[in-house]
Design an enzyme around this catalytic site. Structure first.
Site, mmCIF file in Angstrom:
data_model
loop_
_atom_site.group_PDB
_atom_site.id
_atom_site.type_symbol
_atom_site.label_atom_id
_atom_site.label_comp_id
_atom_site.label_asym_id
_atom_site.label_seq_id
_atom_site.Cartn_x
_atom_site.Cartn_y
_atom_site.Cartn_z
ATOM 1 C CD GLN A 281 -7.722 6.075 8.386
ATOM 2 O OE1 GLN A 281 -7.730 7.226 8.011
ATOM 3 N NE2 GLN A 281 -6.699 5.277 8.134
ATOM 4 N NE ARG B 133 -3.713 4.352 -1.438
ATOM 5 C CZ ARG B 133 -4.678 4.074 -2.285
ATOM 6 N NH1 ARG B 133 -5.425 5.025 -2.761
ATOM 7 N NH2 ARG B 133 -4.924 2.851 -2.673
ATOM 8 C CB CYS B 134 2.549 7.315 3.470
ATOM 9 S SG CYS B 134 4.105 7.551 4.315
ATOM 10 C CD GLU C 29 -0.066 2.877 3.611
ATOM 11 O OE1 GLU C 29 1.077 2.584 3.962
ATOM 12 O OE2 GLU C 29 -0.969 3.205 4.382
#
Ligand code: CDP
Length: 787
Positions: free
Chosen positions: A221, A369-370, A740
């Site tokens: 990523q 996802r935060c 998110e």
């Protein structure tokens, strides 16, 4: 020559995703699709013990396997200074174990063979002499004075504490609690879960002995940051390392860290002079790559009798596993952005303290996802708010409405030191209540209870904090958190945009093209977006914590605007007008008051290469490195409706209403898709996901039969989404991140709904995941008839 400017999609359109054509037709190109001449394959020997001393490793039988080319152990790496690597959190992590193994599944040896089957077979030929040691998997046990010291490799480490942290005003918060009419306290666990992306992690390393260049295809990523770290760790010159992050099948934070497999594959290629592939299995992904959460929290709120919050106090025990590879934007943030916990409420005082500890579990603690522990913070706050509502006998909606930060106070300075970037939280809540028809829902619940049905309504209102930098506050291993975009307009008016952020399925090839389209009047179809290749894209810190739009998206807008400035000079030259007499209208420059005298972007681009003004350089291209002045604060109001099966304890999510405000939406369709996906993941966390261990530290659910993630059967048939649009006060496009928010806001809404459903039985809190067995137990204890 006239260049035709074709109509197409632009900023704000519901443009179908450009990349979907290749994904849907199976034409995506992932790491495991890489095939190179002479490529070897690999497998990792992993520890069967959660904690054990290694007394010896015998690889001779494995080396005798006819198809095995090399076996690498920790001792081999130690000789090169590579047995340990730095983590993002400033700790060290074993690449291959030398002294001890500290979690089940830890990497012990790396086998390279002609094919994957042989590599896997040869693992069984390696003899490791393990001496089992006492194990810590129950987090509080890590603090016991007699607990084994897990990181005894570090001389300074005499216990299992990684950090002790506090934030906020302790005295002011204590005073608030002393003066309060009502105080509540709730203990809760945010369980250890896994991001479980569809594609597992892997890498292909190809060291070219001729050019001495290392090319690494990695499920990454953050390819640029990975290249710099690879250069620092291996000592290879950075320009001799090329990282390519091809199509990525979901990341959710799981593909931010550097894993031992990436290092081993690179070492193997260097040693053997041949390309080597490593691709982990699902079990390896679930057992050894970064987990998320594992927070043991106590939330307290002090309020007056009318429900006005006076103070919020939080205590956290954070379990980091065997190495501290926790995702955090710099050393001043050991708890990430957890200090956002007063969230969208106007809390006059707040204070948090926390302790981070080692345990015999996999390392990680990534921001699934935060945005760096926001999910845990919001869950804590939203659960404690419902406990307060129960204590006060007040409707949870009314309690929230009373405490939401009024729009007039924006940009809001929170007591925790954040400056919010605008927002009307009351409007979002009202919109959610409208979509849900809240009064009718309350009526329906009354009737359901009369009929003996167990129905619950859960609410959650929250703000996120996404888009790290600013660079003065945030860094990853010292690399400041800006991001970049490089734009080149070709003579025919087509464009190539190269970005430092990295899509893992979020649709950047579409939305970033739409940003350029909106700024320059070029159809989004004509803008090709490139990312994920360090040789061909500008430096960026990558995609996680919903930072692409707030930082990378802003860079794309800024570079487009730079180019528009030059385009204006060229247009003035073409129109034989003064620059000051021109205005930008509908994607072209025209003489003010004379729309007939106009040049479209296509014509201007052509002139940039064929008819430049005498004092201008040819070409039309630029680069921008964007440092956000602050983070962005997307927010939402969610309502969840559940019904519980009295016989089985199964929770059925009947309705889910999600109103999100991510400021201006670049592509509303993609935004909605992001919200749908995030909600599904939030429901999964609330209802079924947890990584479990037995007392010896054996990982109990390393496959999708045992580690449950939601399917279409567990989510509502239809998501009921709504929006409010309050532009960000500082983002050049008025946009905030979005991806998110749904994972952050939804678990609390689901748990609040289930607790509401069970409240007639005196239930105030149930820890996630709300699996049927747990709910069934509560029903049986309360003698609820199954039918
Ligand atoms: O960093 P990441 O891409 O995961 O998250 P994001 O910035 O929240 O964006 C997710 C997707 O939604 C991207 O394709 C964005 O361009 C798009 N988006 C949008 O269209 N409008 C917004 N206001 C925010 C995001």
């Amino acid at each position: 020559m006239a260049v035709e400017t074709r109509q197409g999609h632009t900023f704000g359109d519901r443009m179908p995703r450009k990349e979907d054509g290749r994904f849907i037709r199976g034409r995506g190109h992932y790491v495991d699709d890489i095939q190179l001449p002479g490529m070897l394959h690999s497998a990792i020997l992993r520890s069967p013990f959660a904690h054990a001393r290694i007394n010896g490793i015998d690889v001779s039988a494995a080396l005798d396997h006819p198809k095995v080319r090399a076996v690498i152990t920790g001792k081999d790496l130690e000789e090169q200074g590579l047995a340990w690597m730095p983590t993002i959190a400033g700790d060290t992590q074993a690449v291959l174990a030398t002294d001890k193994v500290r979690f089940q599944g830890q990497e012990v040896a790396f086998v390279v063979a002609d094919d994957r089957y042989s590599a896997q077979d040869a693992l069984e030929l390696i003899e490791v002499d393990y001496e089992p040691l006492p194990v810590i998997v129950e987090t509080p046990r890590a603090l016991d004075p007699d607990a084994p010291v897990i990181r005894d490799d570090k001389a300074e480490q005499t216990n299992n504490i990684i950090f002790e942290w506090e934030h906020g005003d302790r005295e002011a918060t204590e005073r608030a609690f002393e003066q309060a009419d009502v105080t509540v306290k709730q203990e809760m666990i945010y369980p250890r879960v896994h991001p479980a992306p569809m594609e597992t992690c892997g890498a292909v390393a190809d060291y070219d002995v001729g050019t001495e260049k290392m090319t690494l295809w990695v499920t990454s990523q953050a390819p640029h940051a990975h290249r710099t770290l690879a250069a620092i760790v291996t000592g290879l010159p950075e320009q001799q390392i090329r990282i390519i992050s091809p199509d990525i099948g979901g990341g959710f934070g799981n593909k931010v860290p550097i894993y031992p497999g990436y290092v081993c594959v690179a070492v193997a290629s260097l040693v053997l002079g041949r390309p080597v592939k490593w691709m982990e299995s699902r079990a390896e992904n679930l057992m050894s790559t970064s987990f998320a959460r594992d927070y043991h929290m106590v939330g307290e709120i002090a309020a007056n009798k009318d429900g006005n919050i006076l103070g919020v106090r939080v205590d956290v025990l954070s379990d980091h596993g065997a190495f501290n590879a926790h995702a955090q934007p710099g050393d001043i943030w050991p708890m990430g952005f957890f200090a956002i916990f007063p969230s969208c409420y106007d809390a006059p005082a707040a204070y948090a303290e926390a302790t981070g500890v080692y345990s015999n579990k996999a390392p990680g603690g990534i921001a699934y996802r935060c945005s760096f522990r926001v999910t845990e913070a919001i869950y804590l706050m939203e659960r404690t708010m419902d406990v307060l509502a129960d204590e006060l006998g007040m409707d949870p909606v009314e309690l929230r409405r009373k405490n939401l930060i009024p729009a007039e106070k924006q940009p809001y300075e929170s007591v925790m030191g954040w400056t919010y970037d605008g927002g009307d939280y009351h409007a979002a809540l009202d919109e959610a209540l409208r979509i849900a028809d809240y009064q009718a829902l309350l009526e329906e619940q009354k009737e359901a209870r009369e009929q003996g049905r167990i129905m619950g309504i859960g609410v959650s209102t929250f703000t996120e904090i996404v888009g790290a930098g600013p660079k003065k506050k945030c860094h990853i291993a010292g690399l400041e958190m800006f991001d970049s975009a490089e734009l080149r307009i070709h003579p025919t008016g087509k464009a190539v945009l190269k970005i430092g952020v990295q899509s893992q399925g979020q649709g950047h090839e579409t939305t970033f093209a739409q940003i350029v389209a909106g700024e320059l009047g070029i159809p989004a179809e004509d803008v090709d977006v490139h990312h994920g290749d360090t040789d061909h894209t500008p430096y960026g810190l990558g995609t996680y914590g919903s930072r692409s739009t707030p930082v990378g998206g802003a860079a794309a807008a800024v570079v487009s605007r730079k180019i528009r400035e030059k385009a204006k000079k060229i247009a003035a030259h073409l129109l034989e007008a003064a620059e000051g007499d021109l205005e930008w209208v509908d994607g072209g420059f025209q003489v003010k008051g004379s729309p007939g005298q106009r040049k479209e972007m296509g014509e201007i681009a052509f002139a940039a290469y064929t008819n430049t003004p005498p004092d201008e350089e040819a070409g039309l291209e630029g680069v921008a490195y964007y440092d956000p002045p602050e983070m962005t604060y997307p927010f939402g109001a969610y309502i969840c409706v559940v019904e519980i099966d009295k016989g089985t304890g199964q929770v059925d999510v009947k309705r889910f209403i999600a109103v999100d405000d991510c400021g201006v939406r670049i592509n509303p369709m993609i935004v909605e898709g992001q919200i749908h996906g995030g909600l599904a993941q939030g429901i999964g966390t609330a209802l079924m996901e947890v990584i479990e261990f037995d007392e010896e530290g054996n990982h109990l659910n390393s496959n999708f039969m045992d580690y449950l993630i939601p399917t279409s059967m567990e989510v509502p048939k239809e998501w009921e989404t709504g929006e409010t649009v309050t532009p960000s006060t500082h983002h050049p496009l008025g946009a905030r991140g979005v991806a998110e928010s749904p994972t952050v806001g939804s678990p609390a809404a689901v748990v609040n709904a289930v607790v509401d459903a069970l409240s007639p039985y005196g239930v105030r809190h149930v820890d996630m995941p709300l699996k049927p067995a747990k709910i069934w137990q509560i029903l049986r204890e309360n003698r609820v008839e199954p039918f």
